[in-house]
Design a protein around this motif. Sequence first.
Motif, short mmCIF file in Angstrom:
data_model
loop_
_atom_site.label_atom_id
_atom_site.label_comp_id
_atom_site.label_asym_id
_atom_site.label_seq_id
_atom_site.Cartn_x
_atom_site.Cartn_y
_atom_site.Cartn_z
N TYR A 1 0.83 -1.20 0.00
CA TYR A 1 0.00 0.00 0.00
C TYR A 1 0.87 1.26 0.00
O TYR A 1 1.92 1.31 0.64
N SER A 2 0.39 2.28 -0.72
CA SER A 2 1.19 3.50 -0.86
C SER A 2 0.49 4.76 -0.37
O SER A 2 1.14 5.79 -0.18
N ASN A 3 -0.82 4.70 -0.14
CA ASN A 3 -1.57 5.88 0.27
C ASN A 3 -2.57 5.47 1.34
O ASN A 3 -3.63 4.91 1.04
N ILE A 4 -2.24 5.72 2.59
CA ILE A 4 -2.97 5.16 3.73
C ILE A 4 -3.66 6.27 4.52
O ILE A 4 -3.06 7.31 4.81
N ARG B 1 -13.01 15.64 -0.47
CA ARG B 1 -11.55 15.73 -0.36
C ARG B 1 -10.95 14.34 -0.20
O ARG B 1 -9.94 14.00 -0.83
N ILE B 2 -11.56 13.52 0.65
CA ILE B 2 -11.08 12.15 0.85
C ILE B 2 -11.26 11.34 -0.44
O ILE B 2 -10.38 10.58 -0.85
N ARG B 3 -12.40 11.54 -1.08
CA ARG B 3 -12.68 10.82 -2.33
C ARG B 3 -11.62 11.11 -3.39
O ARG B 3 -11.15 10.20 -4.09
N ALA B 4 -11.23 12.35 -3.50
CA ALA B 4 -10.30 12.77 -4.54
C ALA B 4 -8.88 12.28 -4.30
O ALA B 4 -8.08 12.17 -5.23
N THR B 5 -8.55 11.95 -3.05
CA THR B 5 -7.18 11.56 -2.72
C THR B 5 -6.88 10.11 -3.08
O THR B 5 -5.72 9.72 -3.19
N ARG B 6 -7.90 9.29 -3.25
CA ARG B 6 -7.76 7.91 -3.72
C ARG B 6 -6.82 7.08 -2.82
O ARG B 6 -5.78 6.60 -3.25
N TYR B 7 -7.20 6.95 -1.59
CA TYR B 7 -6.45 6.11 -0.67
C TYR B 7 -6.62 4.64 -1.06
O TYR B 7 -7.70 4.23 -1.50
N ASP B 8 -5.57 3.85 -0.90
CA ASP B 8 -5.69 2.43 -1.19
C ASP B 8 -5.84 1.57 0.06
O ASP B 8 -6.15 0.38 -0.02
#
Length: 338
Positions: free
Chosen positions: A4-7, A80-87
């Motif tokens: 994972y790269s975006n937490i 804002r959370i949606r746009a950041t695309r957390y994995d």
Amino acid sequence: MKNYSNILLIKPGAVGDLLQLTPAIRALAVKYPEARITLLLGSAAAATMFHHNPHICETIVFDRKGAHRSLAGFLRLWNRIRATRYDLVVNFQRSNFKAWLLASAALPCRLLVYRKARGRTVHAVVNHLETLAPLGIAPELCDLSLELSYGPAEQSFADSLYLEAGLSGKILIALNPGASNRIKCWSPERFATLANLLVSELDAGIVLVGGANERDLAEGILAGMSSKPLDLIGKTSLLQLGAVLDRCDVLVSGDTGPLHLATAVKTPVVALFGAIDPFRTGPVGEGHRVILHDELSCVPCVAKSCTNEIDLECMERITSAEVFEAVVDMLKAGGRLS
């Protein structure tokens, strides 16, 4: 196993809760050293504790009573959370419905959810780490120590305070009389008696710490003291308080945020427990002392208010003399007293 790269970590909780989350944050950073870790929490004041944290790239404040109280404000945060695309999202606040809605903004992603231990006693630090077990992170192999980093400004603040107060080089004992619930509080009169013993027997410098809403407790201590302490009640930020406690030899406190701040900067704590179970939220690490009168049948009750015939007997049984003895023992163990 996926790298994972975006937490995103969700924890809009109190100061102590957030500090008890730091071992889990560190474990994630070790597991995924290239990952960008974002922490969503509940206040701007709490967010400052992570300004110098080497593992957190960004903090997001979920202001439930202010900016995000309205539907429009909440949707701006959701987008804002949606746009950041957390994995990877870890929701450590599963009892909060809006936290679930915010977690949903990141879907599709992997979602892990914290579950508070039921029917067994496990420390909150370990309980948080258990949430990460599906990632191959084993709590029994993790460093459980709490973590708080502050900057040069906070270091200078604390150094200047002690220099101006004439306390440089003295044994320094911090006293924290407050807590989120007064059921956790030791009496100001006992604190004052302890402070007088520390000054008369050890020539110690006394530092009062806590929030502005605990001024009444501080006044009770001041009224019973025969000398003037360094009164910092309501006068520090959280990071400044961390720096202040870092220079103290011991903190005496009930179960509350400053207790965990002290353990995070490796200052020994005498923890005064009554209704609350120290095996769940007590100080983490070596060199601390918990004083608990569990000979009482109602201890711990984990209640919000006392129903005992003798109000707060669990705290009243803790004497100033036994706390003084605990402080002395800890100072000897630390080489501050012979």
